[in-house]
Design a protein around this motif. Structure first.
Motif, PDB file in Angstrom:
ATOM      1  N   MET A  97       0.842  -1.189   0.000  1.00 46.24           N
ATOM      2  CA  MET A  97       0.000   0.000   0.000  1.00 46.24           C
ATOM      3  C   MET A  97       0.886   1.251   0.000  1.00 46.24           C
ATOM      4  N   GLU A  98       0.591   2.176  -0.896  1.00 50.76           N
ATOM      5  CA  GLU A  98       1.368   3.406  -0.983  1.00 50.76           C
ATOM      6  C   GLU A  98       0.999   4.342   0.165  1.00 50.76           C
ATOM      7  N   ARG A  99       2.016   4.819   0.859  1.00 50.27           N
ATOM      8  CA  ARG A  99       1.795   5.736   1.975  1.00 50.27           C
ATOM      9  C   ARG A  99       1.521   7.147   1.456  1.00 50.27           C
ATOM     10  N   LYS A 100       0.537   7.808   2.016  1.00 49.10           N
ATOM     11  CA  LYS A 100       0.239   9.194   1.681  1.00 49.10           C
ATOM     12  C   LYS A 100       1.114  10.122   2.519  1.00 49.10           C
ATOM     13  N   ARG A 101       1.602  11.163   1.878  1.00 49.34           N
ATOM     14  CA  ARG A 101       2.410  12.171   2.562  1.00 49.34           C
ATOM     15  C   ARG A 101       1.471  13.206   3.180  1.00 49.34           C
ATOM     16  N   LEU A 102       1.453  13.268   4.507  1.00 54.44           N
ATOM     17  CA  LEU A 102       0.510  14.117   5.222  1.00 54.44           C
ATOM     18  C   LEU A 102       1.236  15.239   5.963  1.00 54.44           C
ATOM     19  N   LEU A 103       0.650  16.432   5.925  1.00 51.05           N
ATOM     20  CA  LEU A 103       1.185  17.565   6.682  1.00 51.05           C
ATOM     21  C   LEU A 103       0.099  18.086   7.617  1.00 51.05           C
ATOM     22  N   TYR A 104       0.437  18.164   8.908  1.00 50.49           N
ATOM     23  CA  TYR A 104      -0.468  18.716   9.909  1.00 50.49           C
ATOM     24  C   TYR A 104      -0.022  20.147  10.196  1.00 50.49           C
ATOM     25  N   LEU A 105      -0.897  21.100   9.896  1.00 51.44           N
ATOM     26  CA  LEU A 105      -0.581  22.519  10.045  1.00 51.44           C
ATOM     27  C   LEU A 105      -1.206  23.002  11.347  1.00 51.44           C
ATOM     28  N   ILE A 106      -0.346  23.302  12.332  1.00 49.81           N
ATOM     29  CA  ILE A 106      -0.790  23.535  13.708  1.00 49.81           C
ATOM     30  C   ILE A 106      -0.647  25.013  14.070  1.00 49.81           C
ATOM     31  N   SER A 107      -1.737  25.595  14.593  1.00 47.03           N
ATOM     32  CA  SER A 107      -1.705  27.013  14.940  1.00 47.03           C
ATOM     33  C   SER A 107      -2.527  27.280  16.192  1.00 47.03           C
ATOM     34  N   ALA A 108      -2.074  28.253  16.971  1.00 51.64           N
ATOM     35  CA  ALA A 108      -2.861  28.725  18.110  1.00 51.64           C
ATOM     36  C   ALA A 108      -3.901  29.749  17.671  1.00 51.64           C
ATOM     37  N   ASP A 109      -3.799  30.207  16.439  1.00 54.68           N
ATOM     38  CA  ASP A 109      -4.687  31.243  15.933  1.00 54.68           C
ATOM     39  C   ASP A 109      -6.065  30.657  15.585  1.00 54.68           C
ATOM     40  N   ALA A 110      -7.045  31.546  15.440  1.00 53.50           N
ATOM     41  CA  ALA A 110      -8.406  31.107  15.124  1.00 53.50           C
ATOM     42  C   ALA A 110      -8.524  30.599  13.691  1.00 53.50           C
ATOM     43  N   ARG A 111      -7.628  31.049  12.830  1.00 55.10           N
ATOM     44  CA  ARG A 111      -7.675  30.646  11.421  1.00 55.10           C
ATOM     45  C   ARG A 111      -6.285  30.246  10.958  1.00 55.10           C
ATOM     46  N   VAL A 112      -6.180  29.079  10.358  1.00 58.71           N
ATOM     47  CA  VAL A 112      -4.905  28.635   9.785  1.00 58.71           C
ATOM     48  C   VAL A 112      -4.764  29.267   8.404  1.00 58.71           C
ATOM     49  N   SER A 113      -3.595  29.819   8.125  1.00 60.23           N
ATOM     50  CA  SER A 113      -3.379  30.583   6.900  1.00 60.23           C
ATOM     51  C   SER A 113      -3.536  29.733   5.638  1.00 60.23           C
ATOM     52  N   PRO A 114      -4.381  30.170   4.696  1.00 59.29           N
ATOM     53  CA  PRO A 114      -4.473  29.459   3.415  1.00 59.29           C
ATOM     54  C   PRO A 114      -3.189  29.582   2.597  1.00 59.29           C
ATOM     55  N   PHE A 115      -2.380  30.593   2.886  1.00 59.97           N
ATOM     56  CA  PHE A 115      -1.093  30.743   2.192  1.00 59.97           C
ATOM     57  C   PHE A 115      -0.245  29.490   2.405  1.00 59.97           C
ATOM     58  N   ASP A 116      -0.101  29.081   3.662  1.00 56.05           N
ATOM     59  CA  ASP A 116       0.723  27.904   3.967  1.00 56.05           C
ATOM     60  C   ASP A 116       0.071  26.618   3.451  1.00 56.05           C
ATOM     61  N   ILE A 117      -1.247  26.535   3.525  1.00 50.96           N
ATOM     62  CA  ILE A 117      -1.948  25.361   3.008  1.00 50.96           C
ATOM     63  C   ILE A 117      -1.704  25.212   1.510  1.00 50.96           C
ATOM     64  N   ASN A 118      -1.864  26.305   0.779  1.00 52.60           N
ATOM     65  CA  ASN A 118      -1.651  26.265  -0.670  1.00 52.60           C
ATOM     66  C   ASN A 118      -0.220  25.884  -1.022  1.00 52.60           C
ATOM     67  N   MET A 119       0.734  26.471  -0.303  1.00 52.12           N
ATOM     68  CA  MET A 119       2.131  26.191  -0.599  1.00 52.12           C
ATOM     69  C   MET A 119       2.492  24.737  -0.297  1.00 52.12           C
ATOM     70  N   ALA A 120       1.898  24.187   0.745  1.00 52.30           N
ATOM     71  CA  ALA A 120       2.172  22.796   1.098  1.00 52.30           C
ATOM     72  C   ALA A 120       1.651  21.845   0.025  1.00 52.30           C
TER      73      ALA A 120
END
Length: 298
Positions: A1-24
Protein backbone atom coordinates in the motif's frame (compact mmCIF):
# COMPACT_ATOMS: atom_id res chain seq x y z
CA UNK A 1 0.00 0.00 0.00
CA UNK A 2 1.37 3.41 -0.98
CA UNK A 3 1.79 5.74 1.97
CA UNK A 4 0.24 9.19 1.68
CA UNK A 5 2.41 12.17 2.56
CA UNK A 6 0.51 14.12 5.22
CA UNK A 7 1.18 17.56 6.68
CA UNK A 8 -0.47 18.72 9.91
CA UNK A 9 -0.58 22.52 10.04
CA UNK A 10 -0.79 23.53 13.71
CA UNK A 11 -1.70 27.01 14.94
CA UNK A 12 -2.86 28.72 18.11
CA UNK A 13 -4.69 31.24 15.93
CA UNK A 14 -8.41 31.11 15.12
CA UNK A 15 -7.67 30.65 11.42
CA UNK A 16 -4.90 28.64 9.78
CA UNK A 17 -3.38 30.58 6.90
CA UNK A 18 -4.47 29.46 3.42
CA UNK A 19 -1.09 30.74 2.19
CA UNK A 20 0.72 27.90 3.97
CA UNK A 21 -1.95 25.36 3.01
CA UNK A 22 -1.65 26.27 -0.67
CA UNK A 23 2.13 26.19 -0.60
CA UNK A 24 2.17 22.80 1.10
CA UNK A 25 -0.06 21.27 -1.57
CA UNK A 26 2.06 22.85 -4.30
CA UNK A 27 5.18 21.35 -2.67
CA UNK A 28 3.65 17.91 -3.18
CA UNK A 29 1.91 16.87 0.05
CA UNK A 30 -1.04 14.55 -0.56
CA UNK A 31 -3.10 16.12 2.19
CA UNK A 32 -2.79 19.11 4.52
CA UNK A 33 -4.75 18.92 7.77
CA UNK A 34 -5.17 22.25 9.60
CA UNK A 35 -5.58 22.46 13.38
CA UNK A 36 -6.57 25.88 14.77
CA UNK A 37 -6.81 27.16 18.35
CA UNK A 38 -4.14 24.73 19.53
CA UNK A 39 -1.84 25.12 22.52
CA UNK A 40 1.63 23.74 23.19
CA UNK A 41 0.04 21.44 25.76
CA UNK A 42 -2.02 19.86 22.97
CA UNK A 43 1.03 18.96 20.90
CA UNK A 44 2.32 15.82 22.69
CA UNK A 45 -1.00 13.99 22.35
CA UNK A 46 -1.29 14.99 18.71
CA UNK A 47 2.27 13.83 17.95
CA UNK A 48 1.67 10.49 19.67
CA UNK A 49 -1.56 9.89 17.72
CA UNK A 50 0.20 10.65 14.44
CA UNK A 51 3.30 8.54 14.98
CA UNK A 52 1.64 5.51 16.58
CA UNK A 53 -1.10 5.34 13.95
CA UNK A 54 1.48 5.16 11.15
CA UNK A 55 4.03 2.91 12.84
CA UNK A 56 7.79 3.18 13.04
CA UNK A 57 8.28 2.75 9.28
CA UNK A 58 5.35 4.93 8.26
CA UNK A 59 5.79 7.84 10.68
CA UNK A 60 8.26 9.62 8.38
CA UNK A 61 5.43 10.07 5.87
CA UNK A 62 3.90 12.60 8.28
CA UNK A 63 5.14 16.10 9.13
CA UNK A 64 4.06 18.95 11.40
CA UNK A 65 4.24 22.66 10.56
CA UNK A 66 3.82 25.12 13.44
CA UNK A 67 2.46 28.40 12.10
CA UNK A 68 1.09 30.32 15.10
CA UNK A 69 1.50 34.08 14.71
CA UNK A 70 3.18 34.39 18.12
CA UNK A 71 6.87 33.53 17.93
CA UNK A 72 7.07 32.24 21.51
CA UNK A 73 3.95 30.11 21.06
CA UNK A 74 5.19 28.56 17.82
CA UNK A 75 8.59 27.83 19.37
CA UNK A 76 6.92 26.25 22.42
CA UNK A 77 4.96 23.96 20.09
CA UNK A 78 8.12 22.93 18.27
CA UNK A 79 9.86 22.24 21.58
CA UNK A 80 6.93 20.11 22.77
CA UNK A 81 6.98 18.06 19.56
CA UNK A 82 10.72 17.44 19.73
CA UNK A 83 10.45 16.39 23.37
CA UNK A 84 7.66 13.91 22.54
CA UNK A 85 9.41 12.12 19.67
CA UNK A 86 11.72 9.16 20.28
CA UNK A 87 13.41 6.50 18.07
CA UNK A 88 12.47 4.79 15.86
CA UNK A 89 9.62 7.22 15.20
CA UNK A 90 10.46 10.14 12.90
CA UNK A 91 8.23 13.07 12.01
CA UNK A 92 9.37 16.07 9.98
CA UNK A 93 9.04 19.35 11.91
CA UNK A 94 8.92 22.93 10.66
CA UNK A 95 8.22 26.24 12.40
CA UNK A 96 7.40 29.49 10.58
CA UNK A 97 5.19 31.81 12.69
CA UNK A 98 2.70 33.25 10.20
CA UNK A 99 5.47 33.23 7.58
CA UNK A 100 7.68 35.41 9.78
CA UNK A 101 10.83 33.28 9.60
CA UNK A 102 10.83 32.78 5.84
CA UNK A 103 9.97 36.46 5.25
CA UNK A 104 12.67 37.68 7.64
CA UNK A 105 15.20 35.28 6.13
CA UNK A 106 14.46 36.64 2.66
CA UNK A 107 14.61 40.22 3.95
CA UNK A 108 18.01 39.72 5.63
CA UNK A 109 19.46 37.82 2.68
CA UNK A 110 18.42 40.52 0.20
CA UNK A 111 19.68 43.31 2.47
CA UNK A 112 23.00 41.54 3.14
CA UNK A 113 23.63 40.98 -0.57
CA UNK A 114 22.81 44.59 -1.40
CA UNK A 115 25.14 45.85 1.33
CA UNK A 116 28.00 43.87 -0.18
CA UNK A 117 27.17 44.99 -3.72
CA UNK A 118 27.21 48.63 -2.66
CA UNK A 119 30.53 48.38 -0.85
CA UNK A 120 29.09 48.60 2.66
CA UNK A 121 30.60 45.31 3.79
CA UNK A 122 29.08 42.41 5.65
CA UNK A 123 25.77 43.03 7.41
CA UNK A 124 27.20 41.46 10.57
CA UNK A 125 29.44 44.51 10.97
CA UNK A 126 26.72 47.08 10.38
CA UNK A 127 24.06 48.87 12.42
CA UNK A 128 20.58 47.53 11.69
CA UNK A 129 17.37 49.32 12.63
CA UNK A 130 14.22 47.17 12.73
CA UNK A 131 11.45 49.76 12.65
CA UNK A 132 8.08 48.80 14.15
CA UNK A 133 9.69 45.48 14.95
CA UNK A 134 7.41 43.86 17.52
CA UNK A 135 5.47 41.75 14.98
CA UNK A 136 6.54 38.30 13.84
CA UNK A 137 8.63 39.46 10.88
CA UNK A 138 10.29 42.23 12.88
CA UNK A 139 11.20 39.97 15.78
CA UNK A 140 12.58 37.31 13.46
CA UNK A 141 14.55 39.82 11.41
CA UNK A 142 16.02 41.40 14.55
CA UNK A 143 17.05 38.01 15.92
CA UNK A 144 18.61 36.87 12.65
CA UNK A 145 20.53 40.14 12.19
CA UNK A 146 21.84 39.92 15.77
CA UNK A 147 22.85 36.29 15.23
CA UNK A 148 24.73 37.45 12.12
CA UNK A 149 26.68 39.80 14.39
CA UNK A 150 24.98 43.10 13.59
CA UNK A 151 24.26 45.77 16.17
CA UNK A 152 20.46 45.78 16.16
CA UNK A 153 17.94 48.32 17.43
CA UNK A 154 14.29 47.24 17.53
CA UNK A 155 11.63 49.92 17.82
CA UNK A 156 8.02 50.22 18.85
CA UNK A 157 5.84 53.18 19.63
CA UNK A 158 5.82 51.80 23.18
CA UNK A 159 9.03 51.42 25.20
CA UNK A 160 7.44 48.54 27.12
CA UNK A 161 6.54 46.67 23.92
CA UNK A 162 10.04 47.10 22.50
CA UNK A 163 11.61 45.88 25.74
CA UNK A 164 9.30 42.86 25.92
CA UNK A 165 10.21 41.89 22.35
CA UNK A 166 13.93 42.25 23.05
CA UNK A 167 13.67 40.11 26.18
CA UNK A 168 11.77 37.42 24.28
CA UNK A 169 14.42 37.28 21.54
CA UNK A 170 17.22 36.89 24.06
CA UNK A 171 15.29 34.16 25.87
CA UNK A 172 14.34 32.22 22.72
CA UNK A 173 17.40 32.69 20.52
CA UNK A 174 20.15 34.17 22.67
CA UNK A 175 19.96 37.22 20.40
CA UNK A 176 20.74 40.57 22.00
CA UNK A 177 18.97 43.56 20.49
CA UNK A 178 18.56 47.07 21.83
CA UNK A 179 14.93 48.13 22.37
CA UNK A 180 13.99 51.71 21.66
CA UNK A 181 10.75 53.68 21.80
CA UNK A 182 9.91 55.57 18.61
CA UNK A 183 6.43 57.02 19.14
CA UNK A 184 6.68 59.21 16.04
CA UNK A 185 8.66 59.93 12.90
CA UNK A 186 11.01 62.36 14.67
CA UNK A 187 12.34 59.66 16.98
CA UNK A 188 12.49 57.04 14.22
CA UNK A 189 14.32 59.45 11.88
CA UNK A 190 17.00 60.06 14.52
CA UNK A 191 17.57 56.31 14.86
CA UNK A 192 17.59 55.86 11.07
CA UNK A 193 20.30 58.52 10.74
CA UNK A 194 22.54 56.41 13.02
CA UNK A 195 21.89 53.15 11.14
CA UNK A 196 23.30 51.54 8.01
CA UNK A 197 20.32 49.28 7.28
CA UNK A 198 16.71 50.24 7.96
CA UNK A 199 14.13 47.44 7.88
CA UNK A 200 10.50 48.60 7.99
CA UNK A 201 8.42 45.73 9.40
CA UNK A 202 5.30 47.54 10.60
CA UNK A 203 1.65 46.73 10.01
CA UNK A 204 0.25 46.94 6.50
CA UNK A 205 -0.73 50.43 5.42
CA UNK A 206 1.09 52.23 8.25
CA UNK A 207 3.63 54.90 7.13
CA UNK A 208 6.85 55.12 9.13
CA UNK A 209 9.21 57.47 7.27
CA UNK A 210 8.27 60.15 4.73
CA UNK A 211 10.16 60.76 1.50
CA UNK A 212 11.47 64.04 2.92
CA UNK A 213 12.97 62.26 5.93
CA UNK A 214 14.50 59.54 3.75
CA UNK A 215 16.08 62.09 1.39
CA UNK A 216 17.66 63.82 4.39
CA UNK A 217 19.57 60.65 5.32
CA UNK A 218 23.26 60.42 4.47
CA UNK A 219 24.26 57.27 2.61
CA UNK A 220 25.25 54.71 1.97
CA UNK A 221 22.19 53.10 3.49
CA UNK A 222 19.96 50.17 2.58
CA UNK A 223 16.24 50.66 3.18
CA UNK A 224 13.83 47.72 2.97
CA UNK A 225 10.05 47.69 3.37
CA UNK A 226 8.03 44.47 3.72
CA UNK A 227 4.72 46.36 3.48
CA UNK A 228 3.11 45.87 0.06
CA UNK A 229 -0.15 47.62 1.04
CA UNK A 230 -0.26 51.38 0.36
CA UNK A 231 0.56 53.67 1.96
CA UNK A 232 3.91 51.94 2.30
CA UNK A 233 6.04 52.04 5.44
CA UNK A 234 8.85 53.89 3.67
CA UNK A 235 7.54 56.54 1.30
CA UNK A 236 9.21 56.33 -2.10
CA UNK A 237 10.23 52.68 -1.73
CA UNK A 238 8.22 50.82 -4.36
CA UNK A 239 7.24 47.16 -3.92
CA UNK A 240 9.23 46.14 -7.01
CA UNK A 241 12.46 47.91 -5.96
CA UNK A 242 15.30 45.40 -5.95
CA UNK A 243 18.23 47.61 -4.99
CA UNK A 244 17.13 50.83 -6.68
CA UNK A 245 19.04 53.98 -5.78
CA UNK A 246 16.04 56.15 -4.86
CA UNK A 247 18.25 59.03 -3.65
CA UNK A 248 22.04 59.44 -3.80
CA UNK A 249 23.50 56.71 -1.57
CA UNK A 250 20.06 55.36 -0.54
CA UNK A 251 19.30 51.88 -1.92
CA UNK A 252 15.82 50.39 -1.67
CA UNK A 253 14.29 46.94 -1.41
CA UNK A 254 10.54 46.65 -1.80
CA UNK A 255 8.00 44.11 -0.59
CA UNK A 256 7.72 42.27 -3.91
CA UNK A 257 11.49 41.81 -4.19
CA UNK A 258 11.54 40.36 -0.68
CA UNK A 259 8.34 38.38 -1.22
CA UNK A 260 9.63 36.63 -4.33
CA UNK A 261 12.57 35.22 -2.36
CA UNK A 262 10.34 34.39 0.63
CA UNK A 263 8.13 32.30 -1.67
CA UNK A 264 11.16 30.38 -2.95
CA UNK A 265 12.50 29.82 0.57
CA UNK A 266 9.23 28.43 1.94
CA UNK A 267 8.65 26.27 -1.13
CA UNK A 268 12.16 24.83 -0.90
CA UNK A 269 11.87 24.10 2.83
CA UNK A 270 8.48 22.44 2.41
CA UNK A 271 9.99 20.15 -0.22
CA UNK A 272 12.72 19.23 2.28
CA UNK A 273 10.03 18.49 4.84
CA UNK A 274 8.33 16.25 2.29
CA UNK A 275 11.28 14.49 0.68
CA UNK A 276 14.25 14.35 3.08
CA UNK A 277 15.07 10.78 4.07
CA UNK A 278 15.96 11.74 7.63
CA UNK A 279 13.20 13.71 9.34
CA UNK A 280 14.31 17.37 9.36
CA UNK A 281 13.76 20.05 11.98
CA UNK A 282 13.36 23.28 10.03
CA UNK A 283 13.67 26.40 12.20
CA UNK A 284 14.56 30.08 11.82
CA UNK A 285 18.24 29.42 11.14
CA UNK A 286 17.39 26.84 8.50
CA UNK A 287 15.28 29.50 6.77
CA UNK A 288 18.10 32.05 7.04
CA UNK A 289 20.62 29.63 5.50
CA UNK A 290 18.28 28.61 2.70
CA UNK A 291 17.56 32.23 1.72
CA UNK A 292 21.29 32.89 1.35
CA UNK A 293 21.80 29.65 -0.62
CA UNK A 294 19.03 30.53 -3.05
CA UNK A 295 20.14 34.13 -3.49
CA UNK A 296 23.86 33.40 -3.76
CA UNK A 297 24.39 29.77 -4.78
CA UNK A 298 27.96 28.56 -4.50
Amino acid sequence: MERKRLLYLISADARVSPFDINMAYDAGFDAVIPYALMDAADVPGLVQDIMFSRGAKGARFSSLFFSSAGVAVAEAMLKAARKTLFPPFQLGLMVDPKGGYTTAAALLARAATLCRERGMGEIGRLRVLVAAGTGGVGRAAAAMAAQDGARVVLTSRSAAAASAAAQELESLFGARVEPSAAPGETELAALAAQSDVILATGAAGVPLLTRRTIEALKGPKVLADVNAVPPHGLEGVKPQDGGTEIHPGIFALGAMAVGDLKFKVESSLLKDLLQAEAAPVIDSQAARRRASEILEPK
